[in-house]
Design an enzyme around this catalytic site. Structure first.
Site, mmCIF file in Angstrom:
data_model
loop_
_atom_site.group_PDB
_atom_site.id
_atom_site.type_symbol
_atom_site.label_atom_id
_atom_site.label_comp_id
_atom_site.label_asym_id
_atom_site.label_seq_id
_atom_site.Cartn_x
_atom_site.Cartn_y
_atom_site.Cartn_z
ATOM 1 N N SER A 228 -56.260 -42.533 -28.355
ATOM 2 C CA SER A 228 -55.368 -41.480 -27.887
ATOM 3 C C SER A 228 -53.972 -41.703 -28.446
ATOM 4 C CB SER A 228 -55.310 -41.457 -26.355
ATOM 5 O OG SER A 228 -54.802 -42.686 -25.871
ATOM 6 N N THR A 229 -53.151 -40.684 -28.299
ATOM 7 C CA THR A 229 -51.739 -40.798 -28.658
ATOM 8 C C THR A 229 -50.904 -40.209 -27.535
ATOM 9 O OG1 THR A 229 -50.085 -40.338 -30.362
ATOM 10 C CG2 THR A 229 -51.675 -38.599 -29.902
ATOM 11 N N GLN A 230 -49.741 -40.803 -27.296
ATOM 12 C CA GLN A 230 -48.890 -40.423 -26.165
ATOM 13 C C GLN A 230 -47.472 -40.196 -26.658
ATOM 14 O OE1 GLN A 230 -49.843 -40.776 -22.594
ATOM 15 N NE2 GLN A 230 -47.931 -39.788 -22.061
ATOM 16 N N GLY B 139 -56.353 -46.559 -30.562
ATOM 17 C CA GLY B 139 -57.551 -46.098 -31.240
ATOM 18 C C GLY B 139 -58.155 -44.863 -30.623
ATOM 19 N N GLU C 49 -48.975 -44.165 -17.435
ATOM 20 C CA GLU C 49 -48.739 -45.271 -18.361
ATOM 21 C C GLU C 49 -47.613 -44.924 -19.334
ATOM 22 O OE1 GLU C 49 -51.288 -47.807 -21.690
ATOM 23 O OE2 GLU C 49 -52.345 -46.701 -20.113
#
Length: 430
Positions: free
Chosen positions: A211-213, A209, A179
């Site tokens: 995870s972070t990518q 809310g 993604e």
């Protein structure tokens, strides 16, 4: 008498000769069309092809947790294999596929409606060579495996019955890392970073809310050598090999933080009361997570909200993230919570976006946490402190500017466009 017989015989000979000549001429002028068996896999139109005037269509379904969206892309294949986006048609329906987990058949009506839209946009002559793809994200990731697979099987059946080009791998649950890479392809296609080796690319930051990518293309070989092997991915796109650093923190840090910033006192009704250092004194409200309703209360009057919240967030994030190489040197676009909270602060325009410094989040956090309760978003203090600490832990300096956008060149900056390019590239290679 003999002369009449001779004349009749000559006439018959001439008629026979004429018939033979006509038969031979007819057989030499007609060739039956060769038999062409139906093909279920074709690649996109190559540059210079006359079929469809160099146009290629793609239908991408984004099956999220709250709804299903379809993007119908029309590309013009030109310029040595680098396409241009000619048009995008978009529609969304609710609820998401996961709402039909107990009765997959009920998802059919919505999927068929979106397929009907695609049929109305793509010319009939292009149907059999237009790939249709569905990528499911958060909603289906959280379902038990068998329920998710039953929903996907139903979609596969509908796609096979459609006139579009459908493959088994065209319906799947999207990996979180994929993604991020797809979103990186989208933003760099729209900003022109993929048009040639001399064009600089931009990095991508996404914060949800759970995870972070972070994804970017390293400029220095040392970054590739020093990074964990799982964080470096290479892929072919537009006749070039691209190498990116990508990491997704799946600890659900933000949600985990909301559930852990307070002292928990379970109640008999299945709820829990929490006193939060990140909520304004006198605040009282509720928050639901994992089927538990938490009764939220702010600190006592006079307690230092900003300092207490900052201390708690720093403890939760401590050693959970790694500083990103080259973070200070590469331009980054930021999405989702980064964008939404900047809108809350009126730091950017909600429709057009803008830029924000890393330090702006920290300064805003201090101002909001020390101010009166934010009635529309009681978690604004926590969110801003979290974003500020998160960016610092990732290695972004205070003066670093981030670009915030929802659309680029009037196209939604989501993973859907990049995923469509990846699928077309896979078909071309096959």
């Amino acid at each position: 008498m003999r002369s009449k017989m001779a004349a009749l015989f000559l006439l018959l000979v001439l008629v026979l000769v004429l018939l033979l000549f006509l038969q031979r001429f007819s057989s030499s002028s007609y060739r039956p069309p060769p038999h062409r068996p139906a093909s279920h896999r074709t690649g996109p139109t190559q540059p210079g092809s006359s079929e469809g005037d160099g146009l290629q269509y793609g239908v991408m379904f984004d099956a999220g947790s709250t709804g299903t969206r379809v993007h119908v892309f029309r590309f013009r294949m030109e310029n040595r294999g680098f396409p241009s986006l000619d048009r995008e048609t978009f529609r969304a329906i609710k609820p998401g596929l996961s709402a039909y987990a107990d009765d997959p058949q009920k998802c059919s009506a919505g999927i068929m409606a979106l397929l009907d839209l695609a049929r109305s946009v793509v010319p009939p002559s292009q149907w059999t060579r237009t790939p249709v793809v569905l990528k499911a994200t958060a909603g289906l990731r959280l379902l038990p495996g068998d329920k998710a697979e039953q929903l996907l099987d139903r979609v596969r059946a509908l796609f096979r019955e459609s006139p579009f080009l459908s493959t088994e791998d065209g319906v799947s649950i999207m990996d979180g890392t994929d993604e991020g890479i797809s979103a990186w392809i989208t933003i760099n296609f729209l900003t022109g970073g993929l048009q040639g080796p001399d064009r600089p690319t931009v990095g991508m930051l996404d914060l949800g809310g759970g995870s972070t990518q972070i994804t970017f293309s390293p400029r220095h070989e040392k970054t590739i050598q020093m990074s964990p092997i799982d964080d470096i991915r290479s892929f072919q796109m537009f006749n070039r090999t691209h190498t990116v650093y990508t990491h997704r923190y799946t600890h659900r840090l933000h949600t985990q933080l909301k559930a852990s910033v307070c002292f928990c006192v379970p109640t008999a009704g299945g709820s829990a009361e929490r006193v939060s250092p990140c909520l304004a004194p006198g605040f009282s409200g509720s928050w639901e997570h994992a089927d538990i309703v938490y009764i939220l209360k702010g600190q006592k009057e006079g307690e230092p909200v900003y300092e207490a919240c900052l201390n708690k967030v720093q403890k939760v994030l401590y050693r959970k993230l790694s500083a990103v190489p080259e973070a200070a040197d590469i331009d980054f676009y930021a999405f989702s919570f980064y964008y939404d909270r900047a809108v809350n602060l009126q730091a950017i325009d909600e429709a057009t976006g803008g830029t924000i410094r890393v330090s702006d989040y920290g300064q805003a956090a201090e101002r909001v946490c020390r101010g009166p309760p934010h009635l529309q978003n009681p978690f604004l203090c926590l969110d801003l402190v979290y974003i500020s600490v998160l960016l610092q832990e990732l290695g972004f300096p205070a003066h670093k500017q981030l670009r915030l956008a929802r659309t680029v060149r009037q196209v939604e900056a989501s993973w859907a466009l990049g995923a469509a390019f990846q699928h077309l590239e896979a078909l071309r290679r096959d």
